[in-house]
Design a protein around this motif. Sequence first.
Motif, PDB file in Angstrom:
ATOM      1  N   ALA B  96     -43.292   1.480 -71.767  1.00  0.00           N
ATOM      2  CA  ALA B  96     -44.450   0.665 -72.138  1.00  0.00           C
ATOM      3  C   ALA B  96     -44.643  -0.475 -71.132  1.00  0.00           C
ATOM      4  O   ALA B  96     -45.766  -0.827 -70.789  1.00  0.00           O
ATOM      5  CB  ALA B  96     -44.265   0.111 -73.547  1.00  0.00           C
ATOM      6  N   GLN B  97     -43.544  -1.050 -70.652  1.00  0.00           N
ATOM      7  CA  GLN B  97     -43.638  -2.198 -69.740  1.00  0.00           C
ATOM      8  C   GLN B  97     -43.482  -1.791 -68.273  1.00  0.00           C
ATOM      9  O   GLN B  97     -43.331  -2.641 -67.405  1.00  0.00           O
ATOM     10  CB  GLN B  97     -42.584  -3.246 -70.130  1.00  0.00           C
ATOM     11  CG  GLN B  97     -42.812  -3.813 -71.529  1.00  0.00           C
ATOM     12  CD  GLN B  97     -41.588  -4.562 -72.061  1.00  0.00           C
ATOM     13  OE1 GLN B  97     -40.673  -4.886 -71.310  1.00  0.00           O
ATOM     14  NE2 GLN B  97     -41.581  -4.835 -73.367  1.00  0.00           N
ATOM     15  N   ARG B  98     -43.483  -0.493 -68.030  1.00  0.00           N
ATOM     16  CA  ARG B  98     -43.418   0.058 -66.674  1.00  0.00           C
ATOM     17  C   ARG B  98     -42.221  -0.437 -65.872  1.00  0.00           C
ATOM     18  O   ARG B  98     -42.332  -0.819 -64.704  1.00  0.00           O
ATOM     19  CB  ARG B  98     -44.716  -0.253 -65.914  1.00  0.00           C
ATOM     20  CG  ARG B  98     -45.918   0.317 -66.621  1.00  0.00           C
ATOM     21  CD  ARG B  98     -47.197   0.023 -65.875  1.00  0.00           C
ATOM     22  NE  ARG B  98     -48.348   0.500 -66.645  1.00  0.00           N
ATOM     23  CZ  ARG B  98     -49.599   0.385 -66.254  1.00  0.00           C
ATOM     24  NH1 ARG B  98     -49.884  -0.190 -65.102  1.00  0.00           N
ATOM     25  NH2 ARG B  98     -50.580   0.833 -66.999  1.00  0.00           N
ATOM     26  N   LYS B  99     -41.084  -0.438 -66.518  1.00  0.00           N
ATOM     27  CA  LYS B  99     -39.858  -0.825 -65.805  1.00  0.00           C
ATOM     28  C   LYS B  99     -39.238   0.436 -65.217  1.00  0.00           C
ATOM     29  O   LYS B  99     -38.227   0.945 -65.693  1.00  0.00           O
ATOM     30  CB  LYS B  99     -38.896  -1.506 -66.786  1.00  0.00           C
ATOM     31  CG  LYS B  99     -39.426  -2.847 -67.296  1.00  0.00           C
ATOM     32  CD  LYS B  99     -38.436  -3.498 -68.241  1.00  0.00           C
ATOM     33  CE  LYS B  99     -38.912  -4.884 -68.626  1.00  0.00           C
ATOM     34  NZ  LYS B  99     -38.167  -5.414 -69.765  1.00  0.00           N
ATOM     35  N   TRP B 100     -39.870   0.932 -64.145  1.00  0.00           N
ATOM     36  CA  TRP B 100     -39.495   2.240 -63.606  1.00  0.00           C
ATOM     37  C   TRP B 100     -38.126   2.245 -62.956  1.00  0.00           C
ATOM     38  O   TRP B 100     -37.405   3.238 -63.012  1.00  0.00           O
ATOM     39  CB  TRP B 100     -40.561   2.739 -62.628  1.00  0.00           C
ATOM     40  CG  TRP B 100     -41.931   2.777 -63.231  1.00  0.00           C
ATOM     41  CD1 TRP B 100     -43.049   2.147 -62.754  1.00  0.00           C
ATOM     42  CD2 TRP B 100     -42.332   3.455 -64.431  1.00  0.00           C
ATOM     43  NE1 TRP B 100     -44.124   2.393 -63.587  1.00  0.00           N
ATOM     44  CE2 TRP B 100     -43.714   3.192 -64.629  1.00  0.00           C
ATOM     45  CE3 TRP B 100     -41.674   4.240 -65.373  1.00  0.00           C
ATOM     46  CZ2 TRP B 100     -44.436   3.696 -65.707  1.00  0.00           C
ATOM     47  CZ3 TRP B 100     -42.388   4.739 -66.451  1.00  0.00           C
ATOM     48  CH2 TRP B 100     -43.761   4.466 -66.611  1.00  0.00           C
ATOM     49  N   GLY B 123     -47.382   1.657 -57.588  1.00  0.00           N
ATOM     50  CA  GLY B 123     -48.539   2.479 -57.939  1.00  0.00           C
ATOM     51  C   GLY B 123     -48.295   3.431 -59.102  1.00  0.00           C
ATOM     52  O   GLY B 123     -49.218   4.117 -59.532  1.00  0.00           O
ATOM     53  N   VAL B 124     -47.080   3.495 -59.603  1.00  0.00           N
ATOM     54  CA  VAL B 124     -46.811   4.381 -60.743  1.00  0.00           C
ATOM     55  C   VAL B 124     -47.259   3.680 -62.028  1.00  0.00           C
ATOM     56  O   VAL B 124     -46.865   2.543 -62.293  1.00  0.00           O
ATOM     57  CB  VAL B 124     -45.303   4.735 -60.823  1.00  0.00           C
ATOM     58  CG1 VAL B 124     -45.000   5.458 -62.123  1.00  0.00           C
ATOM     59  CG2 VAL B 124     -44.903   5.581 -59.630  1.00  0.00           C
ATOM     60  N   THR B 125     -48.119   4.342 -62.792  1.00  0.00           N
ATOM     61  CA  THR B 125     -48.655   3.679 -63.982  1.00  0.00           C
ATOM     62  C   THR B 125     -48.186   4.318 -65.288  1.00  0.00           C
ATOM     63  O   THR B 125     -48.318   3.730 -66.341  1.00  0.00           O
ATOM     64  CB  THR B 125     -50.202   3.719 -63.988  1.00  0.00           C
ATOM     65  OG1 THR B 125     -50.606   5.090 -63.861  1.00  0.00           O
ATOM     66  CG2 THR B 125     -50.768   2.919 -62.832  1.00  0.00           C
TER      67      THR B 125
END
Lengths: 470, 465
Positions: B96-100, B123-125
């Motif tokens: 949810a918070q895009r902590k890739w 750029g990863v969403t």
Amino acid sequence: MSSLTGTVVGKVIKVPHIVHGKAVFGDAVEHRSRVGDLFLTPKLDLDALVRPRSEPGPAFEVPLREILDLLGETGRRLNLDTNPHLAEALDLISASSRHSRRVVENTYRVIGQTFEPGALGYQVERELGPGVIDGWVPVYKPNAPSCQVRAFPPRLVHIMAGNGPPAASISIIRGALTKGINLLKLPSNDLFTATAILRTMADIAPDHPTVRSFSAAYWRGGDEAVERLIYRPQYFDKLVAWGGEATIRHALKYVGPGFELVQFDPKVSMSMIGREAFCDAETLERVAGLAAEDVNMMNQEGCASSRHQFVEGDVKEVDRYCAALARQLAVDRFWGDGKIWKTPADIRDTVEGLRFTGTHAVFGHYDGRGLVVRSNEPVDFHPIAKTVNVIPVASLRDAVRYASVATQTVGIYPRERKAEVRDALANAGVQRVVTLGSAIGLATTGQGLPHDGFLPLQRLMRWVSDEESE
Amino acid sequence: MQPPLRRGPTGECVNFIEQLTSFVGADDPYDYRLSDVRELQLAAAHQRFERARGAMPVLDRRASDCGIEKITQVRDLVPLMFSDATYKSYPDSFIAQRKWNALGAWLDALSTSAGAAQLNYDGVTDIDGWIARLADHGHTVYVSSGTSGRCSIFQVSQADREMDVRGFRSAWRWKAGVQPDRSRPVFALMPRSGAHRMMDTFGIVVRDFGRPDATYFLSDTPLLVSEVNRMARLSKDIAAGTATPGDIHAAELAVAAKQAASREAMRRMGEAVTRHRDEPSFFVGTWAPMFALAQAAKTSGLVGGLHPDTLFQTGGGLKGAVLPNDYREQIESILGLKPARNLSLYGMTELTPFMPQCAAGHYHLPPWHVALVLDKSGEQLLAPEDGRVSGRLAFFDVSMDGHWGALVSGDHGTLQLTPCACGRRGPSLLHDIVRYRDLPGGDDKVSCAGTIDTYVRGVIGGETL
């Protein structure tokens, strides 16, 4: 302590039914619980368990005073050292219980206290108002002819909870105070406590109208062959159901005009700990002890057991708290064991995965002494088996957003800070705010206070009016 | 077949794993005496354990915790078993918070290869973008889901993908003596692409058998994990009280639209089945969609079944889907499915080997797949009596290379160690496998404690991968 899979008792267990106050023994029907325990009950005689509406219940006209006397005497006789029914129930329950015998015994040691007549009289007066349960009481409405109101005894089916003897005593006490007709559906996880209490009452006064107002029987929860026949407004006014999502979903099929559901919802609970806990090492340890008390009630198997704890502090401080909490969880307490069964594999495996994210910290053990997981947001799994999720917050107010309609009890430290958040918590759906360490309260001292957001006695009665009565 | 146990001379480094997995090329990889391969299985298991332990911090910790240093007997594997919770243990908030990178660190800890934590995810969403970025850098990540809506995420290696395809080819040769030659109309009950084993290695099987101009998928749009994820998040938002009635309605509409689209896709596929009725075709899918397809074919006018050489690859439980009791008979009578031409498989998505069902109805284990039967809690190894043992099924896939292949399943089943009625001497599982959660009873164990899930009335049921 018994093993994970339950203990095999030397003989097959026979569970008596109670029919209008009299114990009925028999072994006509064989049941097997999910864990494979075998037990026998008498044949279910539905005609005998149901009383027709054409006749009033035996206790409908009994003065409250006499009922309180009976309950008071029952409380005195619920003494584990002298009461053979209670001793037998304890033996049978602890043989298959996952809790230690010490903890189960403690719950039986205090059961008599809940029958204290002074407190019960207060409960009736507080919830219903004076006199209204013993007869018609005039009410004065401005600019209207005078009316009279009576809290009339109801006909109740109770789907009981089985996670601790207080669940049985509370159902019986409330049922007795209403003067109504009561059919108790015994839960498979406690087939003995309710019948032990009812048999104690019958020993005192076998023909007492209140004694004759109670029946108790086992059938498999959700068994349509039984429930579709008796869950009818012609026999009962209300179905009083504790917890158990599946049970309630079954019951909903039968709810309709004239047959109402009174639910004590399945709940979760949490704690909120202010920065005052960090004033010195001794205080921190003491606060962690209070928090552990709230977690470990019935080894975290109750609705009031704390599962998530929001602590005001930075990560370093909160980790000190977590370490203290892990220590305190391993301590034997009146209501909980220092060491229980192992952490379930799915929680263990989840926590082992989280350990390597760089954002979680893990304290304690998987061996049943207690496990604490610190995370920035509440974890995605449901903490059980003495597992606590601790979340650092900048202020207690920030923790309010994690309370919801599913939240029953919030334990707060220090006591003075309850006022700061209680309205916001109530707004979120919370039903009970207590001082940290006192979450057990409801089972022992709660009479006369709301339960699950309402006054239960008031809800159980049938309120009837006689208008223009003069 | 009598598998030879080759041992190198003392001091020589022998690849026990390869010795074991090379049986995939045998005429009948399922006909062997367990006593002949046990020693090799344990040697290979230990080799696998040592390799994986050095590369996977989670396994290394577990091994230290339970004091297992060497695999010398099957019992040693029990404390090293993971559950599917392991591969579902990532925090939803990372997505949810895009902590890739944090999600990458989690993946690294559960994989035998590293590097996901350090990748550049600019750029990863969404989760699909994360998986694609990993794929660009040589990491194959599969996602799978139970019915809970929470996906398992795990990494496989190139060797695992190759082994998977070899396993399928071997099973088809074993079952029906068939060599795939890209000649058949294929009906694949899944989307054409997606980060799921079904679309990857099953897809290779589909292309193996399929005539390019007559290969049908349920959908040409890729299966997106973020879609499943969105549903799981909505559930969370409903629980938290932050979802509006409008959000819920929008989700209902999206679900309804999706269901309408799959009904339409099923209708079209049913017509195609009828069109190709006289050709030897190939069907692949789980039982619930197979039943829907049979109904659709019947609606489009199919009578008298299909070409007798038509092949079916089926498997998977019903995953909570409600079908009529006689669903298999209905599929058989409409499509003319014959047991001899149906490769019915049992297996776990997280592990490579699928166990094919023999004529006697048993699922057979290849030598590189060790089955264990545990008690309900998954902690104790149960001993067989008269050659059979029932309980919680657990497996160690010795071939598994990309992640740790010792996994406890959610299933109850029976392992038979004596020869099967079909004549094969290897171990097999009886067909009466059932999920523990589908076992009856337990309703009346009432407690006042609950979970937030009780308070979320689902609009989103049945959304699974």
